[in-house]
Motif scaffolding. Structure first.
Motif, PDB file in Angstrom:
ATOM      1  N   VAL A  12      87.402  21.556  51.619  1.00 39.29           N
ATOM      2  CA  VAL A  12      87.812  20.156  51.650  1.00 39.29           C
ATOM      3  C   VAL A  12      88.385  19.749  50.301  1.00 39.29           C
ATOM      4  N   PHE A  13      87.709  20.113  49.220  1.00 34.47           N
ATOM      5  CA  PHE A  13      88.185  19.785  47.878  1.00 34.47           C
ATOM      6  C   PHE A  13      89.554  20.418  47.635  1.00 34.47           C
ATOM      7  N   GLN A  14      89.723  21.666  48.057  1.00 31.68           N
ATOM      8  CA  GLN A  14      91.005  22.352  47.903  1.00 31.68           C
ATOM      9  C   GLN A  14      92.113  21.619  48.656  1.00 31.68           C
ATOM     10  N   GLN A  15      91.819  21.168  49.868  1.00 34.71           N
ATOM     11  CA  GLN A  15      92.834  20.492  50.672  1.00 34.71           C
ATOM     12  C   GLN A  15      93.175  19.128  50.102  1.00 34.71           C
ATOM     13  N   VAL A  16      92.203  18.436  49.526  1.00 42.25           N
ATOM     14  CA  VAL A  16      92.461  17.146  48.887  1.00 42.25           C
ATOM     15  C   VAL A  16      93.444  17.333  47.729  1.00 42.25           C
ATOM     16  N   ILE A  17      93.242  18.392  46.963  1.00 43.23           N
ATOM     17  CA  ILE A  17      94.145  18.686  45.842  1.00 43.23           C
ATOM     18  C   ILE A  17      95.545  18.983  46.364  1.00 43.23           C
ATOM     19  N   ARG A  18      95.645  19.801  47.412  1.00 48.40           N
ATOM     20  CA  ARG A  18      96.945  20.165  47.964  1.00 48.40           C
ATOM     21  C   ARG A  18      97.663  18.957  48.548  1.00 48.40           C
ATOM     22  N   SER A  19      96.922  18.113  49.245  1.00 43.91           N
ATOM     23  CA  SER A  19      97.531  16.969  49.932  1.00 43.91           C
ATOM     24  C   SER A  19      97.790  15.807  48.992  1.00 43.91           C
ATOM     25  N   GLY A  20      97.037  15.738  47.908  1.00 43.28           N
ATOM     26  CA  GLY A  20      97.217  14.649  46.953  1.00 43.28           C
ATOM     27  C   GLY A  20      96.494  13.370  47.326  1.00 43.28           C
ATOM     28  N   SER A  21      95.770  13.390  48.428  1.00 42.92           N
ATOM     29  CA  SER A  21      95.028  12.197  48.846  1.00 42.92           C
ATOM     30  C   SER A  21      93.991  12.589  49.886  1.00 42.92           C
ATOM     31  N   ILE A  22      92.996  11.731  50.032  1.00 43.27           N
ATOM     32  CA  ILE A  22      91.976  11.962  51.054  1.00 43.27           C
ATOM     33  C   ILE A  22      92.573  11.784  52.441  1.00 43.27           C
ATOM     34  N   ARG A  23      93.459  10.801  52.574  1.00 46.22           N
ATOM     35  CA  ARG A  23      94.095  10.577  53.874  1.00 46.22           C
ATOM     36  C   ARG A  23      94.890  11.810  54.306  1.00 46.22           C
ATOM     37  N   GLY A  24      95.671  12.368  53.383  1.00 45.40           N
ATOM     38  CA  GLY A  24      96.459  13.542  53.715  1.00 45.40           C
ATOM     39  C   GLY A  24      95.585  14.746  54.045  1.00 45.40           C
ATOM     40  N   ALA A  35      84.741  11.280  56.850  1.00 39.33           N
ATOM     41  CA  ALA A  35      84.120  12.600  56.813  1.00 39.33           C
ATOM     42  C   ALA A  35      84.548  13.368  55.566  1.00 39.33           C
ATOM     43  N   VAL A  36      85.837  13.290  55.227  1.00 45.18           N
ATOM     44  CA  VAL A  36      86.331  13.966  54.029  1.00 45.18           C
ATOM     45  C   VAL A  36      85.716  13.349  52.778  1.00 45.18           C
ATOM     46  N   SER A  37      85.656  12.018  52.724  1.00 46.22           N
ATOM     47  CA  SER A  37      85.059  11.330  51.571  1.00 46.22           C
ATOM     48  C   SER A  37      83.590  11.704  51.421  1.00 46.22           C
ATOM     49  N   ARG A  38      82.895  11.783  52.544  1.00 45.00           N
ATOM     50  CA  ARG A  38      81.471  12.136  52.490  1.00 45.00           C
ATOM     51  C   ARG A  38      81.274  13.557  51.965  1.00 45.00           C
ATOM     52  N   THR A  39      82.122  14.490  52.401  1.00 44.81           N
ATOM     53  CA  THR A  39      82.023  15.866  51.923  1.00 44.81           C
ATOM     54  C   THR A  39      82.291  15.953  50.428  1.00 44.81           C
ATOM     55  N   LEU A  40      83.264  15.177  49.959  1.00 44.62           N
ATOM     56  CA  LEU A  40      83.547  15.154  48.521  1.00 44.62           C
ATOM     57  C   LEU A  40      82.374  14.613  47.731  1.00 44.62           C
TER      58      LEU A  40
END
Length: 303
Positions: A12-24, A35-40
Motif C-alpha cells: 500500500v505504501f509503495q502504491q501511494v508513492i507511485r500514485s502520488g496520492s491516497i485517492r490514486g 482502507a488505504v489511509s487506515r493501512t498507512l
C-alpha cells in the motif's frame, strides 16, 4: 518497534508513492480511500514514525519516509526474486533474467549466448538493458537487474557489489573511409578532431578522456555524447566524427567497407567485469546465464 510491518502495508505504501496520492492508490488497488489511509496509519504506528505529510500541495514523504521507501523497494524486489527462483527451481525451464551491458556484448557474444541459454531455459524471459556501467548501477542496486557487465575504473563506488573480472578487449579509433584523418598513426595527429562518445564519465572512457587532450577539440567543440550505437555510427559515417570502440566492433552491421580502424596502437585495453549484489544471491536462472556468459567471453576472439 515490537513488530515488523506486514507485506500488505508495504504494498500500500509503495502504491501511494507511485500514485502520488491516497485517492490514486485506492483506485489502483481497488480499495476504498479509508482502507488505504487506515493501512498507512497502521504502518506508521508499527514503525513509530510519520512517513507522509499531507498539505495543500498534496502529499510528500518525510525524511524517515524517504529512507524507509528506499529500503522497502529493495525488500519487495527481493521477495519477488525469491518467489521467482522457487518457480524456476520447480519448473527448471522457466524463469527470468535481467542483465545490463554495453553495445560490445550486444554486437558480439550475445546472439550465441542467448541461443545457449534458451536451449536450457526455453520458457525463460530475458530483459536486456543496454548502456554504460555508470547508468546501469542504479538499476542493479535497486534489484531491477541481476547483474551488469562493463568497465569499472577509478571512482566507481563498488563496496556493496561483487566484482568479477570477465575479459579484456583492445580498443581503437573508428572513422569513415576517406576521412581526412584516416591515415593518422598517433593520437597527437587527432588534435582538433570531432568526437562522438558514450554517455559516461566513469570507467574506461573516463580514463581515455583524462589522458587525451584531443577530446577537447582545438576549436572548442566538446564531444557529442550518446549511448545509441546507431546514432554514433551514423555520425561517424555522415559527419566526419571519430569514435573509440572495441576493435571487435569495427565491422558492425556489415559496414566494414565504409568504416576503417585507424592504425593507432597506443590505446589501453579495457578490462571488463561482471557486477552483482553482495546482499542478494543470484537466482537459479541468473547463475546459469552467468556461467554461459563466462564461457562465451573466454572463447571469443576480442581482437
Amino acid at each position: 518497534m515490537r513488530y515488523l510491518p506486514k507485506l500488505q502495508q508495504l504494498k500500500v505504501f509503495q502504491q501511494v508513492i507511485r500514485s502520488g496520492s491516497i485517492r490514486g492508490a485506492a483506485r489502483a488497488m481497488n480499495q476504498s480511500q479509508p482502507a488505504v489511509s487506515r493501512t498507512l496509519r497502521e504502518l506508521e504506528q508499527t514503525l513509530e514514525t510519520q512517513l507522509i505529510v499531507r498539505g495543500n500541495q498534496g502529499m510528500a514523504l518525510t525524511e524517515t519516509g524517504r529512507a524507509f521507501a528506499q529500503r522497502m523497494q529493495f525488500i519487495l524486489e527481493e521477495l519477488e526474486r525469491a518467489a521467482d527462483e522457487i518457480r524456476q527451481i520447480n519448473q527448471y525451464s522457466q524463469g527470468s533474467v535481467a542483465i545490463g551491458f554495453s553495445s560490445l556484448l550486444a554486437l558480439t557474444v550475445f546472439p550465441a549466448l542467448n541461443e545457449a541459454f534458451k536451449t536450457q531455459f526455453p520458457q525463460s524471459k530475458l530483459l536486456i538493458k543496454e548502456g554504460q556501467l555508470s547508468t546501469l548501477l542504479p538499476a542493479l542496486r535497486e534489484g531491477k537487474l541481476d547483474f551488469a557487465v562493463g568497465t569499472a575504473g577509478p571512482g566507481f563506488p563498488l563496496e556493496d557489489l561483487v566484482r568479477e573480472p570477465l575479459f579484456s578487449a583492445p580498443f581503437g579509433v573508428i572513422a569513415r573511409q576517406g576521412h581526412p584523418l584516416a591515415g593518422a598513426t598517433t593520437l597527437e595527429e587527432l588534435q582538433g578532431a570531432r568526437w562522438v562518445l558514450p554517455e559516461t564519465d566513469m570507467g574506461y572512457y573516463q580514463q581515455i578522456q583524462l589522458s587525451m587532450n584531443s577530446f577537447n577539440a582545438s576549436a572548442g567543440e566538446t564531444p557529442v555524447r550518446t549511448d545509441s550505437v546507431v546514432c554514433g555510427l551514423n555520425m561517424v559515417l555522415q559527419s566526419d566524427y571519430l569514435t573509440i570502440v572495441a576493435k571487435a566492433m569495427r565491422a558492425p552491421f556489415g559496414l566494414q567497407e565504409r568504416l576503417c580502424l585507424l592504425n593507432i596502437d597506443t590505446l589501453p585495453e579495457a578490462e571488463y567485469c561482471v557486477l552483482y549484489s553482495q546482499k542478494s544471491p543470484l537466482t537459479f536462472a541468473a547463475r546459469r546465464f552467468l556461467d554461459l556468459l563466462r564461457s562465451q567471453c573466454q572463447s571469443y576472439r576480442w581482437s
